[in-house]
Design an enzyme around this catalytic site. Structure first.
Site, short mmCIF file in Angstrom:
data_model
loop_
_atom_site.label_atom_id
_atom_site.label_comp_id
_atom_site.label_asym_id
_atom_site.label_seq_id
_atom_site.Cartn_x
_atom_site.Cartn_y
_atom_site.Cartn_z
N SER A 136 0.80 -1.08 0.08
CA SER A 136 0.04 -0.24 0.37
C SER A 136 0.67 1.03 -0.02
O SER A 136 2.10 1.41 0.73
CB SER A 136 -0.84 -0.25 1.02
OG SER A 136 -1.38 1.26 1.30
N LYS A 162 -0.86 -1.32 -3.84
CA LYS A 162 -2.48 -0.30 -4.33
C LYS A 162 -2.44 1.36 -3.93
O LYS A 162 -1.47 1.73 -2.81
CB LYS A 162 -2.53 -0.48 -2.80
CG LYS A 162 -4.03 -0.23 -1.85
CD LYS A 162 -4.41 -0.48 -0.77
CE LYS A 162 -4.76 0.27 0.30
NZ LYS A 162 -5.36 -0.81 1.60
N LYS A 164 -3.42 5.42 -2.48
CA LYS A 164 -3.96 6.18 -2.33
C LYS A 164 -4.43 7.32 -3.49
O LYS A 164 -3.57 7.56 -3.53
CB LYS A 164 -3.41 6.23 -1.16
CG LYS A 164 -3.25 5.01 0.24
CD LYS A 164 -4.51 4.51 1.00
CE LYS A 164 -3.98 4.15 2.01
NZ LYS A 164 -5.12 3.40 2.42
N ASP A 189 -6.96 2.68 -3.63
CA ASP A 189 -7.88 2.73 -2.08
C ASP A 189 -8.39 4.64 -1.22
O ASP A 189 -6.96 5.41 -1.23
CB ASP A 189 -6.92 1.77 -0.81
CG ASP A 189 -7.92 2.66 0.67
OD1 ASP A 189 -8.52 2.67 0.82
OD2 ASP A 189 -6.85 1.60 1.73
N GLU A 214 -11.21 0.38 -4.19
CA GLU A 214 -11.20 0.70 -2.00
C GLU A 214 -11.77 1.81 -1.54
O GLU A 214 -11.55 2.51 -1.94
CB GLU A 214 -10.15 -0.14 -1.88
CG GLU A 214 -9.91 -0.44 -0.01
CD GLU A 214 -8.56 -1.03 0.71
OE1 GLU A 214 -7.39 -1.35 -0.37
OE2 GLU A 214 -8.87 -1.13 1.56
N ASP A 239 -13.47 -1.94 2.75
CA ASP A 239 -12.35 -1.64 4.14
C ASP A 239 -13.74 -0.95 4.87
O ASP A 239 -14.03 -1.86 5.64
CB ASP A 239 -11.08 -0.79 3.64
CG ASP A 239 -10.78 -0.51 4.85
OD1 ASP A 239 -11.15 -1.23 5.93
OD2 ASP A 239 -9.01 -0.15 4.60
N LYS A 263 -10.37 -6.66 7.99
CA LYS A 263 -8.91 -6.18 8.37
C LYS A 263 -9.52 -6.83 9.62
O LYS A 263 -10.65 -6.75 10.44
CB LYS A 263 -8.79 -4.56 9.13
CG LYS A 263 -8.34 -4.45 7.85
CD LYS A 263 -8.13 -2.40 7.27
CE LYS A 263 -7.60 -2.46 6.70
NZ LYS A 263 -7.91 -0.55 6.53
N GLY A 291 -4.50 -4.44 6.08
CA GLY A 291 -3.66 -3.51 6.89
C GLY A 291 -3.62 -2.55 7.60
O GLY A 291 -4.47 -1.92 7.52
O1 OSB Z 1 -7.23 1.79 4.08
O2 OSB Z 1 -5.84 -0.37 3.81
C1 OSB Z 1 -6.19 1.46 4.83
C2 OSB Z 1 -3.13 2.46 6.90
C3 OSB Z 1 -3.50 3.17 7.90
C4 OSB Z 1 -5.32 3.22 8.28
C5 OSB Z 1 -5.92 2.79 7.13
C6 OSB Z 1 -5.25 1.85 5.24
C7 OSB Z 1 -4.09 1.57 5.30
C8 OSB Z 1 -3.02 0.90 4.45
C9 OSB Z 1 -2.04 0.87 4.73
O3 OSB Z 1 -4.19 0.60 3.24
C10 OSB Z 1 -1.56 -1.10 5.16
C11 OSB Z 1 -0.82 -1.29 5.97
O4 OSB Z 1 -0.15 -1.42 5.37
O5 OSB Z 1 -0.62 -1.70 6.68
MG MG Z 2 -7.82 0.98 2.87
#
Ligand code: OSB
Ligand code: MG
Length: 375
Positions: A136, A162, A164, A189, A214, A239, A263, A291
């Site tokens: 991510s 992925k 953001k 995401d 996402e 999510d 999660k 994560g």
């Molecule tokens: O939306 O999946 C998410 C990190 C912090 C809060 C929300 C998210 C995320 C990530 C990173 O996308 C996930 C990771 O690398 O642990």
């Molecule tokens: Mg997410």
């Protein structure tokens, strides 16, 4: 099994690189390590995943502490437990607070697996020796920066990228990535950064062959997501909106998503995660493991869960070294060519490195059967 003592270690760990989402930038992660000892001296570990502030969900590190200390730990110490599946039952009288519940339940699962001298993934019914993982990538200041970061992870072998997104940092950025990496598995995401008014932007993303988008819309919405999904070819993955098997059932019935990010913390533990997994398998809905910028213990739980068969898309559980100078487990989680080899040792399969843990610890609270209130 009878739980004799629960110790909460409050940790503060600095991320190697700040991580930017549509809500803001993280520089460090604050959380609790849960250490749980039974009457035979066996020890299990869990990790809380809520952040310091309630942007992702309403829970925080402080609310996790409050719930564990005042309500959840006393319930666990009260009577013996035969199986970790009973933990969510025991916590049923307490509404939500899924991340607090899950942190403790994770320690019970590790303890149970260790008492049975079995790896956690086998106890869960997992059948993979290795799991595929993606990465991510936080919001970058420019397309040039993003391309550079993506290139590094493609070279490392991560199975999917992925990225953001938020309004103003979406289509153009992803288009550049697609142009330079035509064959890479890509997804986006949004962490709830859009509304249906942004539908034209979201529709344009259909051009880019994304695996999924996402959580484009509100964290508590499954109605507008269904409307959006009916107008997009890109699958929507939920999510933030999914906190339970019931949420998953309703979202799938409504057509709000085609994929679910599970999660463990968000859904209240491994037991509920397995229920969602099993339901999605029946319905033919793909799942993958998300994560929360976990340290090693949380990462190890994610790896064990991901060995279940319907986790058929790469998850977000990247290597320890992507986040931390030094993780709190030994060995650290390592990734080669986008693959994690699942450890075969009892429980979560990684040792907690107490020296590292104690060096990063800012508070320690002990609860026991005789003193269920911290000393
Ligand atoms: O939306 O999946 C998410 C990190 C912090 C809060 C929300 C998210 C995320 C990530 C990173 O996308 C996930 C990771 O690398 O642990
Ligand atoms: Mg997410």
């Amino acid at each position: 099994m009878s739980i004799r003592e629960v110790t909460l270690h409050r940790m503060v760990m600095t991320l190697k690189n700040p991580f930017a989402t549509s809500f803001g930038t993280f520089k460090e992660k604050e959380f609790y390590v849960i250490e749980m000892e039974d009457d035979t001296g066996c020890i299990g570990f869990g990790e809380s995943v809520a952040f310091s502030s309630p942007w992702y969900s309403e829970e925080t590190v402080e609310t996790n502490k409050h719930m564990m200390e005042k309500f959840l730990i006393p319930l666990l110490l009260q009577d013996p437990i035969q199986h970790p599946n009973e933990v969510s039952e025991r916590f049923k009288s307490i509404r939500r607070n899924n991340m607090a519940k899950s942190a403790l339940e994770g320690a019970v699962w590790d303890l149970y697996a260790k008492r049975n001298n079995s790896p956690l993934y086998q106890v869960l019914g997992g059948n993979k020796q290795q799991i595929d993982v993606g990465i991510s990538i936080g919001i970058q200041p420019s397309a040039k920066d993003l391309l550079h970061v993506v290139e590094g992870f493609v070279i490392e072998g991560y199975k999917r990228m992925k990225i953001k997104i938020k309004p103003g940092s979406d289509y153009q950025m992803l288009k550049e990535v697609r142009k330079h990496f035509p064959d890479t598995l890509l997804m986006a995401d949004a962490n709830s950064a859009y509304t249906l008014q942004d539908i034209e932007t979201l529709k344009k993303l259909d051009e880019l062959g994304l695996m999924m988008i996402e959580q484009p819309l509100e964290h508590d919405d499954i109605i507008d997501h269904a409307k959006l999904q009916s107008q997009l070819t890109t699958p929507i993955c939920l999510d933030e909106s999914i906190h339970s098997l019931e949420d998953a059932r309703k979202a799938i019935e409504l057509g709000s998503c085609k994929i679910i990010n599970i999660k463990i913390g968000r859904v209240g533990g491994i037991t509920e995660s397995k229920k969602i997994h099993d339901y999605c398998a029946e319905q033919g809905i793909s799942v993958w493991c998300g994560g929360m910028l976990e340290a090693g213990i949380g990462r190890a739980h994610n790896i064990a869960l991901t060995t279940l068969p319907q986790f058929n898309l790469p998850g977000d559980t990247a290597a320890s070294s992507r986040y931390w100078e030094k993780d709190i487990i030994d060995p650290e989680v390592s990734v080669y060519n986008g693959v994690i080899h699942v450890p075969n040792k009892p429980g979560i399969g990684y040792e907690v490195d107490r020296k590292v843990m104690e060096s990063l610890r800012v508070e320690k609270l002990v609860f026991s059967q005789t003193n269920p209130v911290s000393q």
